[in-house]
Scaffold this motif. Sequence first.
Motif, PDB file in Angstrom:
ATOM      1  N   GLU A 199      63.379  23.192  32.651  1.00 26.31           N
ATOM      2  CA  GLU A 199      63.845  22.252  33.661  1.00 26.31           C
ATOM      3  C   GLU A 199      63.725  22.855  35.055  1.00 26.31           C
ATOM      4  OE1 GLU A 199      67.531  19.164  34.360  1.00 26.31           O
ATOM      5  OE2 GLU A 199      67.936  21.053  33.336  1.00 26.31           O
ATOM      6  N   GLY A 200      63.943  24.167  35.146  1.00 24.21           N
ATOM      7  CA  GLY A 200      63.808  24.847  36.426  1.00 24.21           C
ATOM      8  C   GLY A 200      62.391  24.824  36.959  1.00 24.21           C
ATOM      9  N   ILE A 201      61.414  24.602  36.071  1.00 25.50           N
ATOM     10  CA  ILE A 201      60.012  24.518  36.496  1.00 25.50           C
ATOM     11  C   ILE A 201      59.632  23.086  36.837  1.00 25.50           C
ATOM     12  CG2 ILE A 201      57.608  24.870  35.809  1.00 25.50           C
ATOM     13  CD1 ILE A 201      58.564  27.117  33.953  1.00 25.50           C
ATOM     14  N   TRP A 202      59.844  22.157  35.898  1.00 27.79           N
ATOM     15  CA  TRP A 202      59.262  20.817  36.076  1.00 27.79           C
ATOM     16  C   TRP A 202      59.938  19.990  37.153  1.00 27.79           C
ATOM     17  CZ3 TRP A 202      62.308  16.576  35.159  1.00 27.79           C
ATOM     18  CH2 TRP A 202      63.340  16.655  34.210  1.00 27.79           C
ATOM     19  N   ARG A 203      61.177  20.271  37.472  1.00 27.85           N
ATOM     20  CA  ARG A 203      61.838  19.496  38.526  1.00 27.85           C
ATOM     21  C   ARG A 203      61.228  19.757  39.907  1.00 27.85           C
ATOM     22  NH1 ARG A 203      65.679  16.108  37.169  1.00 27.85           N
ATOM     23  NH2 ARG A 203      66.969  16.462  35.313  1.00 27.85           N
ATOM     24  N   GLY A 236      61.173  14.104  28.802  1.00 22.85           N
ATOM     25  CA  GLY A 236      60.295  13.068  28.274  1.00 22.85           C
ATOM     26  C   GLY A 236      60.047  11.954  29.280  1.00 22.85           C
ATOM     27  N   ASN A 237      61.093  11.548  29.978  1.00 19.93           N
ATOM     28  CA  ASN A 237      60.934  10.511  31.001  1.00 19.93           C
ATOM     29  C   ASN A 237      60.090  11.007  32.164  1.00 19.93           C
ATOM     30  OD1 ASN A 237      62.437   8.407  29.776  1.00 19.93           O
ATOM     31  ND2 ASN A 237      64.356   9.361  30.405  1.00 19.93           N
ATOM     32  N   TRP A 238      60.266  12.272  32.514  1.00 14.15           N
ATOM     33  CA  TRP A 238      59.441  12.852  33.585  1.00 14.15           C
ATOM     34  C   TRP A 238      57.977  12.884  33.170  1.00 14.15           C
ATOM     35  CZ3 TRP A 238      56.515  17.432  33.736  1.00 14.15           C
ATOM     36  CH2 TRP A 238      56.038  17.791  35.004  1.00 14.15           C
ATOM     37  N   LEU A 239      57.701  13.346  31.955  1.00 11.47           N
ATOM     38  CA  LEU A 239      56.327  13.397  31.465  1.00 11.47           C
ATOM     39  C   LEU A 239      55.702  12.007  31.439  1.00 11.47           C
ATOM     40  CD1 LEU A 239      56.752  15.885  28.475  1.00 11.47           C
ATOM     41  CD2 LEU A 239      55.300  16.261  30.477  1.00 11.47           C
ATOM     42  N   ALA A 240      56.494  11.019  31.098  1.00 15.48           N
ATOM     43  CA  ALA A 240      55.967   9.659  30.973  1.00 15.48           C
ATOM     44  C   ALA A 240      55.578   9.050  32.311  1.00 15.48           C
ATOM     45  CB  ALA A 240      57.001   8.769  30.285  1.00 15.48           C
ATOM     46  N   THR A 241      56.223   9.492  33.392  1.00 15.48           N
ATOM     47  CA  THR A 241      56.033   8.808  34.673  1.00 15.48           C
ATOM     48  C   THR A 241      55.402   9.663  35.767  1.00 15.48           C
ATOM     49  OG1 THR A 241      58.303   9.402  35.314  1.00 15.48           O
ATOM     50  CG2 THR A 241      57.979   7.270  34.233  1.00 15.48           C
ATOM     51  N   VAL A 242      55.438  10.990  35.637  1.00 20.93           N
ATOM     52  CA  VAL A 242      54.893  11.851  36.684  1.00 20.93           C
ATOM     53  C   VAL A 242      53.381  11.643  36.820  1.00 20.93           C
ATOM     54  CG1 VAL A 242      54.353  13.836  35.199  1.00 20.93           C
ATOM     55  CG2 VAL A 242      54.978  14.224  37.607  1.00 20.93           C
ATOM     56  N   ASP A 243      52.832  11.907  37.981  1.00 22.60           N
ATOM     57  CA  ASP A 243      51.383  11.855  38.180  1.00 22.60           C
ATOM     58  C   ASP A 243      50.719  12.851  37.238  1.00 22.60           C
ATOM     59  OD1 ASP A 243      48.852  11.368  39.444  1.00 22.60           O
ATOM     60  OD2 ASP A 243      49.131  13.226  40.580  1.00 22.60           O
ATOM     61  N   LYS A 244      49.785  12.370  36.408  1.00 20.46           N
ATOM     62  CA  LYS A 244      49.149  13.219  35.408  1.00 20.46           C
ATOM     63  C   LYS A 244      47.630  13.147  35.542  1.00 20.46           C
ATOM     64  CE  LYS A 244      51.495  10.913  32.370  1.00 20.46           C
ATOM     65  NZ  LYS A 244      52.626  10.428  33.174  1.00 20.46           N
ATOM     66  N   VAL A 245      47.011  14.320  35.483  1.00 22.23           N
ATOM     67  CA  VAL A 245      45.557  14.400  35.499  1.00 22.23           C
ATOM     68  C   VAL A 245      45.117  15.029  34.180  1.00 22.23           C
ATOM     69  CG1 VAL A 245      43.518  15.293  36.658  1.00 22.23           C
ATOM     70  CG2 VAL A 245      45.537  14.675  38.005  1.00 22.23           C
ATOM     71  N   VAL A 246      44.288  14.314  33.433  1.00 26.96           N
ATOM     72  CA  VAL A 246      43.805  14.797  32.133  1.00 26.96           C
ATOM     73  C   VAL A 246      42.350  15.224  32.298  1.00 26.96           C
ATOM     74  CG1 VAL A 246      43.479  14.262  29.700  1.00 26.96           C
ATOM     75  CG2 VAL A 246      45.361  13.195  30.982  1.00 26.96           C
ATOM     76  N   ILE A 247      42.090  16.497  32.080  1.00 32.28           N
ATOM     77  CA  ILE A 247      40.743  17.036  32.229  1.00 32.28           C
ATOM     78  C   ILE A 247      39.999  16.842  30.913  1.00 32.28           C
ATOM     79  CG2 ILE A 247      39.373  19.042  32.851  1.00 32.28           C
ATOM     80  CD1 ILE A 247      41.253  18.033  35.081  1.00 32.28           C
ATOM     81  N   SER A 248      38.958  16.021  30.938  1.00 34.92           N
ATOM     82  CA  SER A 248      38.229  15.735  29.702  1.00 34.92           C
ATOM     83  C   SER A 248      36.849  15.190  30.012  1.00 34.92           C
ATOM     84  CB  SER A 248      39.006  14.712  28.853  1.00 34.92           C
ATOM     85  OG  SER A 248      38.260  14.327  27.716  1.00 34.92           O
TER      86      SER A 248
END
Length: 213
Positions: free
Chosen positions: A58-62, A98-110
């Motif tokens: 939590e100290g990292i992702w916030r 989980g809520n943060w992961l669901a809504t945060v800006d995400k870039v998927v490298i593929s």
Amino acid sequence: MNVTRQKGPTMPAHTEQHRKVIADAVVSMDGYTSTGPEDDMSWAMEHITSEQSEVMYEGIWRGVSTAVMGRVNWEGFTSVWPGLTSDPSSSARTRDLGNWLATVDKVVISTTLQQSDLDKTEWTNARVSRDLETEVRSLKAAPGRDILVLNSASVIQALLKADLIDELCMTVLPTTLGRGVRLLPEGLSSKWRLSHAITIPATGAVALSYRRP
């Protein structure tokens, strides 16, 4: 809460003008971050789900406003985390993450996933990128909080080679895997400075955070 932290040198406060790229990964004592493509992470789940680990993560992702990951982790995370987030027996911190992961800006490298593949999942605010280095350089130059690379060994290795990682967080678990995917690339020579170290007595893990000198 029995988490022991050993602080390194005091670092300047983070500002909006410089978005750090933070790479975070769980590794075995012999340096592997997974057993291979079909890794179910069972070897690390005791640590990942412990209350002490939740506090540390939590100290990292916030402090992060963009998450970067590879295809394998995207597919793994989106198959597991929606269920954990909606499970009433999950801890409050697990549901928050989980809520943060669901809504945060995400870039998927593929090079294989399409935007339509991402749009089929329960998670929102995600997009595909084909060019890792260009993408990360652009993110670093844009306004926002820090950028977090989520346990994707191939992405972390490429960014280390390109000298684009500002902080490398490795949680070493008291287990050996003997095979699999190594976190650190072969032939890389670099120097780092210890930012802080945390011991997690519940699982015997040691979390090490290194920054560029």
